[in-house]
Design a protein around this motif. Structure first.
Motif, short mmCIF file in Angstrom:
data_model
loop_
_atom_site.label_atom_id
_atom_site.label_comp_id
_atom_site.label_asym_id
_atom_site.label_seq_id
_atom_site.Cartn_x
_atom_site.Cartn_y
_atom_site.Cartn_z
N ASN A 77 88.30 52.88 22.16
CA ASN A 77 87.54 54.23 22.39
C ASN A 77 86.23 53.76 21.84
O ASN A 77 84.73 53.84 21.54
CB ASN A 77 87.19 54.71 20.79
CG ASN A 77 88.52 55.74 20.74
OD1 ASN A 77 89.44 55.99 22.12
ND2 ASN A 77 89.52 55.67 19.76
N TYR A 122 85.98 60.18 18.39
CA TYR A 122 87.42 60.34 18.11
C TYR A 122 87.75 61.01 18.25
O TYR A 122 88.94 61.44 19.23
CB TYR A 122 87.48 59.48 17.00
CG TYR A 122 89.04 59.62 16.12
CD1 TYR A 122 89.22 58.03 17.12
CD2 TYR A 122 89.26 60.34 15.62
CE1 TYR A 122 90.45 57.87 16.65
CE2 TYR A 122 90.85 58.98 15.24
CZ TYR A 122 91.66 58.34 15.36
OH TYR A 122 92.56 57.91 15.74
N GLY A 127 91.50 61.71 19.40
CA GLY A 127 91.54 61.56 18.27
C GLY A 127 92.43 62.81 16.82
O GLY A 127 92.03 64.05 16.98
N ASP A 130 85.60 51.85 14.60
CA ASP A 130 86.75 53.17 14.87
C ASP A 130 87.02 53.43 13.34
O ASP A 130 88.22 53.53 13.84
CB ASP A 130 87.43 52.36 15.48
CG ASP A 130 87.86 53.57 16.45
OD1 ASP A 130 87.41 54.69 16.08
OD2 ASP A 130 88.20 53.85 17.87
N MET A 183 90.34 55.46 13.90
CA MET A 183 91.95 55.51 13.77
C MET A 183 92.68 55.09 12.45
O MET A 183 93.78 55.05 12.81
CB MET A 183 91.29 54.35 14.88
CG MET A 183 92.82 53.89 15.34
SD MET A 183 92.70 53.02 16.46
CE MET A 183 91.66 53.57 18.33
N GLU A 217 93.23 58.00 11.05
CA GLU A 217 93.96 58.68 10.88
C GLU A 217 95.98 58.01 10.83
O GLU A 217 96.86 59.08 10.75
CB GLU A 217 93.86 58.89 12.66
CG GLU A 217 95.61 60.09 13.31
CD GLU A 217 95.35 60.38 14.16
OE1 GLU A 217 94.21 59.88 15.26
OE2 GLU A 217 96.31 61.80 14.94
N ALA A 254 96.08 51.04 11.91
CA ALA A 254 95.27 51.58 13.07
C ALA A 254 95.56 51.21 14.04
O ALA A 254 95.97 52.35 15.08
CB ALA A 254 94.03 50.84 13.28
N PRO A 275 99.20 55.89 15.15
CA PRO A 275 98.78 56.83 16.26
C PRO A 275 98.88 57.07 16.82
O PRO A 275 99.44 57.66 17.59
CB PRO A 275 97.14 57.23 16.30
CG PRO A 275 96.09 56.54 14.73
CD PRO A 275 97.14 55.08 14.23
#
Lengths: 443, 174
Positions: A12, A24, A29, A102, A105, A108, A217, A220
């Motif tokens: 991204n 995102y 995302g 990011d 990320m 998440e 990271a 996800p």
């Protein structure tokens, strides 16, 4: 060039405003977080991460899913997740890029990890110097809360999760996981004796999982695409991609995402424009300042992954690839790195506190004045009395550069004994940084 | 004496974490921002607000290098000369500033405007050499650019080299 592979961590980053929630979610995302909460059990998440082969990206390379599985299920105490963002290993600057480019990320990935261990309050421990990065993370957390990705009843599932950013204040040792827990508890970052391990007795005496930024990271993408997809990238024992941090004497230093198992010389020559000023390569530290140095000849065949570098007698560490050209003085390298460990030793254990200090005194004198022939062996003797004799691995880290520099570049040390370092306190010849010229010109 | 605003912030921090002791580092940051450095009196004030023994705050303030327990100049200049920066001129940046200001690392200029220090790795090795001024990063330094930017700093302690939002975000390769 490396074979075709999917970008995971940097996919991204070329989008405008890649640090914003809108960017995102535009690329899918938080879909993995939704899927986790609505379709998966904690056991399924842990099994998927185990099957993916994901190993810790902070240096030790411990299997991530296995670490999560150590957290006791039936604990009366709350469980915590702590993201280690105390990026301080010299040569390492990848997590900073992840957090600034990011941050969602990471958030998440942390959310999924938290669900896997039944955690409802997670921490991001970030080094104090990263003031900007801490603000970017705070802003990202506020966006995630406002959009309902964090909070009391996430996606209507009843799951509650919040996260806090905690700033360190300048201490390398706070990157050691139990030192980090002490610091998070508001104390000096003195590493703890293990066992008990943090998975059982961690933050505030509760079960705690500690993972590096880059490790989390990756999560996800693993949940979105499956364990087999991730395990197919890289090598069988070093799966996935790795953020390579390349610094020192290359034409284009920086961070690049490549599959595990990429040849070291491919990274240096094809992605970083080769050694600068058309000079010859002398040495490379492949995994951050704590790992043994490789000579130019040793660099020819190694690939950057856990096993290849271990077979070469060094370590992947954080994949902080520090490149040194032919003008570099290896006595000065050993001396400077030893000063770092002397400065950063927390002082709890005598072998580390005294060993780093005495080793630096000898090396500093070797650089500036020279010394006695027996002092090189004395340095090796000090090293033998430091490694493996302390609470944490800082002493072992300090030993890595000293021993490997002496073993592989002994003639330079023998020369320094008689004459001092030929560079007299400068680590290497750096074009454009002639101090006498600039100061003299100004009068 | 801490300002009312700083006191309020510390009292908010006091109840933020699962365990009150975690409020030590964030509270000391607030106090330092307010007073510019952490004197014994300031540390004691924080201890009273947090209802903790002074020792607990003192041991934290003296352990972490970003907490100043002695007065510092208007602008704190911390130059990384660890390996990745030293390979690209970090040591020369330090020597340049020492000569320019006539002081050694660890000292403050006689007018009190600049304190100069060496720093350990700041985690910006891809943009070496780098330094921190007032805890903000300056990266990809050349000696000429450094001199040009230093000349823009005023005597106002709150005037730093651009605010945080302007700080460079590391570039992406590949």
């Amino acid at each position: 060039m490396a074979p075709n592979f999917p970008l995971i961590l940097t996919k991204n980053m070329t989008r405008p405003d890649s640090h914003r929630l809108s960017a995102y979610t535009a690329s899918g995302g938080y879909n993995s977080w939704k899927k986790t909460l609505k379709e998966l059990t904690p056991d399924q998440v842990i099994q998927t991460v185990k099957d993916s082969g994901l190993r810790g990206r902070g240096g030790a390379g411990f299997p991530c899913g296995l670490k999560w599985s150590f957290v006791p299920r039936q604990s009366e105490k709350p469980k915590y997740l702590a993201c280690n963002a105390d990026e301080s290993e010299p040569g390492t600057f990848k997590d900073r890029m992840l957090m600034t480019r990011d941050p969602h990320m990471l958030i998440e990935g942390m959310a999924i990890a938290a669900f896997a261990i039944d955690c409802h309050l997670a921490f991001i421990y970030i080094r104090g110097e990263f003031a900007l990065e801490a603000i970017i993370l705070e802003n990202a957390l506020a966006e995630a809360r406002a959009a309902g990705h964090l909070g009391k009843n996430i996606y209507g599932t009843g799951y509650e999760l919040d996260m806090m950013v905690y700033r360190g204040a300048g201490a390398y040792i706070a990157g050691e996981e139990t030192g980090m827990l002490e610091s998070l508890e508001g104390k000096r970052a003195h590493p703890r004796i293990k066992p008990p391990f943090p998975a059982v007795v961690g933050l505030y005496g509760s079960p705690t999982v500690i993972n590096n930024v880059e490790t989390l990271a990756n999560v996800p993408a693993i949940i979105e695409n499956g364990a087999a997809w991730f395990a197919a990238i890289g090598t069988p024992k070093s799966t996935g991609t790795k953020l390579m941090n390349i610094s020192g004497h290359v034409n284009r230093p920086g961070v690049v995402e490549l599959p595990m198992g990429t040849k070291l010389m491919t990274i240096i020559n094809d992605y970083c424009g080769g050694v600068w000023h058309n000079r010859k390569l002398k040495a490379v530290i492949p995994g951050g300042s704590s790992v043994p140095v490789l000579t130019a000849a040793e660099c020819e065949e190694v690939t950057v992954d856990y096993d290849s570098l271990a077979a070469a007698g060094t370590m992947l560490g954080t994949a902080a690839i520090i490149v040194m050209d032919e003008t570099t003085c290896m006595v000065q390298v050993a001396s400077r790195l030893t000063r770092f460990y002397d400065e950063e030793s927390c002082g709890q254990c005598t072998p580390c506190r005294e060993g780093t200090a005495w080793a630096f005194k000898i090396l500093d004198r070797l650089v500036h004045e020279g010394g006695e022939p027996h002092e090189i062996d004395l340095l090796l003797d000090i090293c033998d009395n430091m490694g493996g004799r302390t609470i944490c691995a800082l002493a072992d880290a300090a030993v890595g550069p000293i021993k490997s520099c002496i073993e592989k570049f002994r003639p330079e040390f023998d020369y320094a004994v008689r004459h001092g370092s030929p560079m007299k306190g400068r680590m290497a010849d750096v074009p454009g940084f002639d101090v006498t010229a600039t100061v003299g010109a100004r009068g | 004496m801490l300002s009312d605003k700083a006191k309020e912030e510390i009292l908010e921090i006091k109840v933020r974490y699962p365990d009150r002791r975690s409020s030590t580092l964030p509270s000391l940051y607030v106090a330092q921002e307010d007073q510019r450095w952490l004197s014994s009196e300031t540390i004691a004030e924080v201890a009273v607000l947090l209802e903790m023994p002074v020792r607990m705050l003192h041991e934290v303030a003296t352990f972490y290098v970003m907490f100043e327990t002695k007065p510092v100049g208007t602008h704190l200049v911390e130059v990384c000369d660890n390996i990745s920066c030293a390979l690209r001129g970090g040591e020369e940046v330090l020597q340049h500033l020492e000569q320019k200001w006539g002081i050694k690392r660890g000292q403050t200029t006689t007018d009190g405007k600049f304190s100069l220090r060496g720093a350990e790795c700041l985690g910006a090795c891809g943009t070496a050499p780098c330094l921190m001024i007032d805890h903000r990063y300056w990266e990809n330094l050349t000696l000429a650019e450094l001199d040009r930017r230093l000349a823009t700093l005023t005597d106002d302690p709150h005037h730093t080299a651009g605010d945080l939002a302007e700080a460079p975000i590391p570039a992406v390769k590949g």
